[in-house]
Design an enzyme around this catalytic site. Sequence first.
Site, PDB file in Angstrom:
ATOM      1  N   ASP A 174       2.106 -22.074  15.601  1.00 33.76           N
ATOM      2  CA  ASP A 174       3.233 -21.495  14.866  1.00 33.76           C
ATOM      3  C   ASP A 174       4.177 -22.570  14.325  1.00 33.76           C
ATOM      4  OD1 ASP A 174       4.763 -19.126  14.079  1.00 33.76           O
ATOM      5  OD2 ASP A 174       6.233 -19.736  15.577  1.00 33.76           O
ATOM      6  N   LYS A 223       1.837 -19.527   6.021  1.00 39.43           N
ATOM      7  CA  LYS A 223       1.102 -19.665   7.255  1.00 39.43           C
ATOM      8  C   LYS A 223       1.079 -18.312   7.992  1.00 39.43           C
ATOM      9  CE  LYS A 223       4.031 -20.882  10.909  1.00 39.43           C
ATOM     10  NZ  LYS A 223       5.048 -19.899  10.935  1.00 39.43           N
ATOM     11  N   ASP A 241       5.357 -24.276   3.362  1.00 45.80           N
ATOM     12  CA  ASP A 241       5.880 -24.601   4.679  1.00 45.80           C
ATOM     13  C   ASP A 241       7.384 -24.630   4.459  1.00 45.80           C
ATOM     14  OD1 ASP A 241       7.040 -26.033   6.818  1.00 45.80           O
ATOM     15  OD2 ASP A 241       5.044 -26.720   7.357  1.00 45.80           O
ATOM     16  N   HIS A 242       8.061 -23.595   4.912  1.00 48.97           N
ATOM     17  CA  HIS A 242       9.466 -23.462   4.474  1.00 48.97           C
ATOM     18  C   HIS A 242      10.337 -24.619   4.978  1.00 48.97           C
ATOM     19  CE1 HIS A 242      10.225 -21.559   8.407  1.00 48.97           C
ATOM     20  NE2 HIS A 242      11.502 -21.778   8.188  1.00 48.97           N
ATOM     21  N   LYS A 261      13.885 -27.105   3.185  1.00 49.40           N
ATOM     22  CA  LYS A 261      15.229 -27.231   3.761  1.00 49.40           C
ATOM     23  C   LYS A 261      15.925 -28.448   3.161  1.00 49.40           C
ATOM     24  CE  LYS A 261      14.174 -24.996   8.155  1.00 49.40           C
ATOM     25  NZ  LYS A 261      15.078 -23.867   8.367  1.00 49.40           N
ATOM     26  N   LYS A 268      10.815 -21.731  22.128  1.00 48.53           N
ATOM     27  CA  LYS A 268      11.691 -20.561  21.988  1.00 48.53           C
ATOM     28  C   LYS A 268      12.506 -20.441  23.269  1.00 48.53           C
ATOM     29  CE  LYS A 268       9.184 -18.355  18.449  1.00 48.53           C
ATOM     30  NZ  LYS A 268       9.966 -18.550  17.222  1.00 48.53           N
ATOM     31  N   HIS A 273       5.124 -27.108  10.545  1.00 49.93           N
ATOM     32  CA  HIS A 273       6.473 -27.650  10.367  1.00 49.93           C
ATOM     33  C   HIS A 273       6.636 -29.045  10.981  1.00 49.93           C
ATOM     34  CE1 HIS A 273       7.148 -23.643   9.112  1.00 49.93           C
ATOM     35  NE2 HIS A 273       7.469 -23.129  10.270  1.00 49.93           N
ATOM     36  N   GLU A 325      14.700 -23.415  19.445  1.00 53.74           N
ATOM     37  CA  GLU A 325      15.265 -22.112  19.078  1.00 53.74           C
ATOM     38  C   GLU A 325      15.816 -21.427  20.317  1.00 53.74           C
ATOM     39  OE1 GLU A 325      12.947 -19.961  15.857  1.00 53.74           O
ATOM     40  OE2 GLU A 325      11.357 -20.997  16.928  1.00 53.74           O
ATOM     41  N   ARG A 357       0.829  -1.211   0.000  1.00 52.96           N
ATOM     42  CA  ARG A 357       0.000   0.000   0.000  1.00 52.96           C
ATOM     43  C   ARG A 357       0.865   1.263   0.000  1.00 52.96           C
ATOM     44  NH1 ARG A 357      -2.752  -0.447   5.812  1.00 52.96           N
ATOM     45  NH2 ARG A 357      -4.022   1.173   4.895  1.00 52.96           N
TER      46      ARG A 357
HETATM   47  C1  BG6 Z   1       8.530 -19.784  11.408  1.00 54.61           C
HETATM   48  C2  BG6 Z   1       7.932 -19.430  12.731  1.00 54.61           C
HETATM   49  O1  BG6 Z   1       7.593 -20.444  10.606  1.00 54.61           O
HETATM   50  O2  BG6 Z   1       9.645 -20.635  11.602  1.00 54.61           O
HETATM   51  C3  BG6 Z   1       8.959 -18.769  13.621  1.00 54.61           C
HETATM   52  O3  BG6 Z   1       6.836 -18.548  12.542  1.00 54.61           O
HETATM   53  C4  BG6 Z   1      10.189 -19.629  13.729  1.00 54.61           C
HETATM   54  O4  BG6 Z   1       8.422 -18.512  14.912  1.00 54.61           O
HETATM   55  C5  BG6 Z   1      10.688 -20.043  12.354  1.00 54.61           C
HETATM   56  O5  BG6 Z   1      11.186 -18.878  14.399  1.00 54.61           O
HETATM   57  C6  BG6 Z   1      11.816 -21.030  12.453  1.00 54.61           C
HETATM   58  O6  BG6 Z   1      12.346 -21.214  11.171  1.00 54.61           O
HETATM   59  P1  BG6 Z   1      13.866 -21.634  10.958  1.00 54.61           P
HETATM   60  O7  BG6 Z   1      13.983 -21.836   9.489  1.00 54.61           O
HETATM   61  O8  BG6 Z   1      14.697 -20.520  11.503  1.00 54.61           O
HETATM   62  O9  BG6 Z   1      14.031 -22.888  11.741  1.00 54.61           O
END
Ligand code: BG6
Length: 493
Positions: free
Chosen positions: A237, A150, A179-180, A184, A341, A242, A218, A51
Amino acid sequence: MTTRIIPVESFDIVVFGATGDLAQRKLIPALFHRDEQGQLPNEARIIGTSRRDMSHDEFRAFATTALETYVEATYRTPEMMQKFLNRLTYVAAEASKEDGWPKLEEALAPFPDRIRVFYLAVGPDLFGPICERLGNHKLVNANSRAVVEKPLGKSGESAQALNDAIGKVFAEPMIYRIDHYLGKETVQNLMALRFANALFEPLWSADHIDHVQITVAETLGVESRAGYYDTSGALRDMVQNHILQLLCLVAMEPPSSIEADAVRDEKLKVLKSLKPLSAVELDSHVVRGQYRSGATGDTAVKGYLEELGNPDSKTETFVAIKAEIASWRWNHVPFYLRTGKRLAERVSEITVQFKPVPHNIFRKSAGPLPPNRLVIRLQPDEGVKLWLSVKEPGPGGLRFKHVPLDMSFAEAFSTRQPEAYERLLMDVVRGNQTLFMRRDEVAAAWKFIDPILDHWKESTDTPKPYTSGTWGPTASIALIERDGRTWFEGEET
Ligand code: BG6
């Protein structure tokens, strides 16, 4: 080792939310890397949209900062930067108003048949309005794809509403739910390990496997994302997407091919076979925690509630679950899942613990024979370790040592490990949905998660506190130790 680059067809990618965090940290750097690797055809265009009023040059300046921050200097030669920045243009458009849309039409008009990727790097509340306008303005051609991130809903019900809204304009084969984790390298290697080697498959069942652990730990806290995170929590999350996706890849039957639907059909079967947790198990098999102040390394860190500025939040920053899959293959094999976390270490890994040898023929003096263990390390230090018992060298009688057969990918392949988004974006352009979640998978994952969320909502319990820099609440240790097992951490992995 040299990498093999197969250039993709010409495409236009329109990034909604182009001035946001995801675009800056992941999408722009990922597209740049694919470009510097020679994968983008000369004609490929990147159209940023948001925007904010911005000129093309201002957007290029924004992209330059993103690249300077997130791409190593060695890749950023002046020629390469120029080549990439020349692909970028910008159109200001309001997601839920008409402003700017004719401009976007104009920008896309010169190439009506080209592959068009609409990347919705925006909050899910804007998925519906953007798709509706893409439809109304006839911007969706036969070669279009919509990419969504997501959170795909906050529950099964809201996910359905979102999917309906997207589905009104894009048919399922055009929708790429990212879903990243699936992008990987090591996650893909999990499929290679299982299905490109004959070694493991005969052992891959309740007959030989004692249990599986999936840990995504993490060290970071929620920091600037506290606003979003407090409406989500670790279960939505990380677990709904994941971790359940990782579980699918470990547990699925061999698909008949690597075709998207062959793989996704098998993953869906796993999700549908997750044993629903009974009323008692919703307490005994699930632990939720919330970090308090503590330290990561030598640095003192605040607790979640202080970071958030709300002392009453019940949002979980840690979850551990004992899940089971109701199938012949996985009968009574627990899958222990945990994520959090501010934990002791940043590590994501899958551990497959095999059963002990059925009968120990050696003398007591040889020492114990710990079971074999396969550890697939997603990050950091991607690689695979297979723990075996071997004879300690030298005289003095037979004594065993448990040592890993260790394959570090960084050592074995001296190339840069591409970021998940690089592969996923190119898969979108290529039209390969294998690494993306199908609608029914998302629904099936919510079906497992919804009862946990409902139970928490009704419960007067609060998440168990844990000190930052530890491995989570003690209840999570109890969850696995009750079964005579332990979480693998540190040296053991
Ligand atoms: C994201 C979450 O999808 O994945 C985050 O929203 C998280 O909270 C992250 O930190 C972790 O991704 P990666 O690739 O750093 O393990």
